[in-house]
Design an enzyme around this catalytic site. Structure first.
Site, PDB file in Angstrom:
ATOM      1  N   ASP A  78       0.732  -1.104  -0.301  1.00  0.00           N
ATOM      2  CA  ASP A  78       0.071  -0.142  -0.035  1.00  0.00           C
ATOM      3  C   ASP A  78       1.019   1.105  -0.089  1.00  0.00           C
ATOM      4  O   ASP A  78       0.272   2.293  -0.538  1.00  0.00           O
ATOM      5  CB  ASP A  78      -0.919   0.070   0.868  1.00  0.00           C
ATOM      6  CG  ASP A  78      -0.181   0.211   2.477  1.00  0.00           C
ATOM      7  OD1 ASP A  78       0.932  -0.648   2.827  1.00  0.00           O
ATOM      8  OD2 ASP A  78      -0.438   1.117   3.386  1.00  0.00           O
ATOM      9  N   ASP A  81       6.108   0.324   2.979  1.00  0.00           N
ATOM     10  CA  ASP A  81       6.725  -0.867   3.606  1.00  0.00           C
ATOM     11  C   ASP A  81       6.491  -2.032   3.078  1.00  0.00           C
ATOM     12  O   ASP A  81       5.980  -1.984   1.942  1.00  0.00           O
ATOM     13  CB  ASP A  81       6.112  -0.845   5.170  1.00  0.00           C
ATOM     14  CG  ASP A  81       6.335   0.506   6.008  1.00  0.00           C
ATOM     15  OD1 ASP A  81       7.776   0.729   5.750  1.00  0.00           O
ATOM     16  OD2 ASP A  81       5.483   1.029   6.681  1.00  0.00           O
ATOM     17  N   TYR A 199      -5.114   0.918   9.390  1.00  0.00           N
ATOM     18  CA  TYR A 199      -6.400   1.317   8.682  1.00  0.00           C
ATOM     19  C   TYR A 199      -7.707   1.210   9.239  1.00  0.00           C
ATOM     20  O   TYR A 199      -8.467   0.024   8.891  1.00  0.00           O
ATOM     21  CB  TYR A 199      -6.337   0.496   7.178  1.00  0.00           C
ATOM     22  CG  TYR A 199      -5.196   1.110   6.496  1.00  0.00           C
ATOM     23  CD1 TYR A 199      -5.281   2.328   5.633  1.00  0.00           C
ATOM     24  CD2 TYR A 199      -4.036   0.423   6.209  1.00  0.00           C
ATOM     25  CE1 TYR A 199      -4.334   2.769   4.928  1.00  0.00           C
ATOM     26  CE2 TYR A 199      -3.128   1.085   5.586  1.00  0.00           C
ATOM     27  CZ  TYR A 199      -3.295   2.062   4.839  1.00  0.00           C
ATOM     28  OH  TYR A 199      -2.126   2.299   3.749  1.00  0.00           O
ATOM     29  N   GLU A 460       6.013   9.911   2.824  1.00  0.00           N
ATOM     30  CA  GLU A 460       5.626   8.642   2.473  1.00  0.00           C
ATOM     31  C   GLU A 460       4.362   8.793   1.492  1.00  0.00           C
ATOM     32  O   GLU A 460       3.547   9.386   1.358  1.00  0.00           O
ATOM     33  CB  GLU A 460       5.141   7.745   3.523  1.00  0.00           C
ATOM     34  CG  GLU A 460       4.643   6.344   3.299  1.00  0.00           C
ATOM     35  CD  GLU A 460       4.510   5.353   4.434  1.00  0.00           C
ATOM     36  OE1 GLU A 460       4.648   4.317   4.204  1.00  0.00           O
ATOM     37  OE2 GLU A 460       4.043   6.126   5.691  1.00  0.00           O
TER      38      GLU A 460
END
Length: 501
Positions: A78, A81, A199, A460
């Protein structure tokens, strides 16, 4: 420097840069589109295909699901990572698909249709694997991995309506997943508690159920899905929630815009269906008005902005909300144009019989969406493109494990977690690889960006940041072509063979 004088300097700088931005040259939306699609190849997990264009990325996650006796190899990481989360991955694929459905002709004319379809299919192939049994959906968690690859699932005993419904939206025709998500209702972050750290679902699952129903209706034409979205509109909040953000978690604005499109596209609506769809549209207008700062009532009813005009919802990965807003406003401008209607931003304190004045027309809505896209591409006080690889100045220290460490193809030495942290993450040097096409988290509320891997709220990137921009850049390409008075270019993409997909 005092706080007051500091604010004065920042304000003066913003004014100066704003004047410079006004004279800036138009952006190359075709280049931005191509690079956006390239990014998804850098996020692939699994065994990479022979035609992989991002060569510094290698095979990874080849034993995913092995502990549980299932094949979960593939899909997308996603963000920066090595984790594969089902809910944001499904949302990413949904938004990529919506981009192609709305603006596929422009994508094809740019020669990028094949790449777009490959990006979508890489995700859907994984979802097919993850749906191992009728009522089971795995929702689990590059190169050198020493952490656990434990996988998690939702099933009848441990329901997860958000991820099941969003996957159904991504798959569209796979109605069995929607039926599972509706029959066994429950929050997925209660069944798979580990996701609460990453999430969590703040809006619950009812928005996903309505969202999936509308997508399944669009894919299949079956009336029962439209009936579901109409019959549950009030109880599930579809015609009640008035929101100022759209994201992988909160789908209400997206489903309200999607429902609004039915007023244009669906030719056989009953009076009751039309009435409910108009209620959906009124909430879609609230969202659009909020983004444009046109709702009466001040800050409580409008999305935040930076001094230079960027939508600002949250300091962590704010550009996800910007890119999603740019897409929804782009689509809604087409809805207004098709209905020959202006944008209305009614005053909630006005009398019931008092008509709201027009707040904007379709062109103004599209221009606002364009302003947000242009900010991402570099028309901003930092003169920095937040789409990596576009323009002269862009983030060089993206918070991304694979991009910030040596490629296995060049350096076969083992890089464990500690070595990666000490040698690469903490280093001040630029990443050895540009994560081309990634939309990073973006600047803070004062339009200031820190290009450092440790500033992960800003540096990120996530797949769901870039996915909606595929549609936005495609629509803006068309807008530029029309402004120049050019005819639609012939498609420069060759037909996509089945065995290539």
């Amino acid at each position: 420097m005092s706080d007051v004088s500091g604010r004065f300097v920042v304000a003066a700088a913003v004014v100066a840069v704003s004047l410079a931005m006004a004279a800036a040259a138009a952006h190359d939306y075709g280049e931005a589109l191509s690079k956006s699609l390239l990014y998804f190849e850098a996020q692939r997990s699994g065994r990479l295909p022979y035609n992989q264009r991002v060569r510094w990325r290698g095979h990874s996650g080849l034993t995913d699901g092995l502990e549980q006796g299932v094949d979960l190899v593939g899909g997308y990481y996603d963000a920066g990572d090595h984790v594969k989360f089902g809910l944001p991955m499904a949302f990413t694929v949904t938004m990529l698909s919506w981009s192609v459905l709305e603006y596929g002709e422009e994508i094809a004319a740019a020669g990028e249709l094949g790449h777009a379809l490959h990006a979508i299919k890489w995700g859907t192939d994984y979802f097919i694997k993850a749906h191992t049994h009728p009522n089971v959906l795995w929702t689990q968690r590059p190169e050198d991995m020493t952490t656990s690859r434990h996988a998690y699932k939702v099933d009848a005993e441990n329901p997860g309506s958000e991820v099941a419904a969003e996957t159904a939206a991504a798959m569209a025709a796979a109605s069995i997943l929607f039926e599972f998500g509706d029959k066994y209702r429950g929050r997925y972050d209660e069944s798979v508690e580990v996701v609460n750290n990453y999430y969590p679902s703040s809006s619950g699952y009812k928005d996903e159920l309505l969202w999936a129903a509308l997508w399944l209706h669009r894919a299949t034409g079956r009336r029962e899905y439209l009936d579901y979205a109409v019959d549950n509109a009030d109880d599930f909040g579809g015609t009640g929630w008035a929101v100022s953000e759209f994201s992988w978690d909160i789908k209400y604005a997206g489903l309200q815009v999607l429902a609004s499109k039915l007023l244009v596209e669906e030719k056989h609506l009953s009076s009751q269906q039309r009435e409910v769809l108009e209620k959906y549209r009124s909430k879609a207008e609230y969202y659009v008005c909020s983004c444009m700062g046109r709702n009466p009532g001040g800050a409580a009813h409008n999305a935040g902005r930076t001094p230079a005009g960027l939508l600002f919802i949250r300091p962590w990965n704010n550009l996800q909300y910007v890119s999603n807003a740019a897409f929804l406003l782009t689509v809604y401008s087409d809805v207004l144009s098709s209905l020959s209607l202006p944008l209305l931003c009614p005053d909630p304190d006005a009398a019931a019989d008092e008509a709201a004045p027009a707040a904007a027309d379709a062109g103004e809505v599209l221009e606002f969406a364009r302003s947000q896209a242009d900010y991402i591409l570099g028309t901003n006080p930092m003169a920095t493109s937040y789409l990596v690889g576009y323009g002269e100045a862009y983030p060089r220290r993206v918070h991304h494990r694979a991009a910030s460490s040596a490629s296995y193809a060049r350096d076969r030495d083992f890089i464990g977690c500690l070595q990666g942290f000490d040698s690469w993450y903490s280093a001040a040097a630029e990443n050895p690889h540009d994560l081309v096409g990634a939309v990073v988290g973006g600047p803070n509320g004062n339009d200031v960006f820190t290009d450092h891997r440790g500033a992960y709220m800003q540096t990120e990137a996530c797949t769901y940041n870039t996915a909606p921009m595929v549609g936005v850049f495609s629509r803006l390409m068309e807008l530029e072509r029309r402004r120049r008075g050019e005819d639609a270019p012939p498609s420069s993409t060759s037909p996509v063979a089945e065995d290539d997909l």
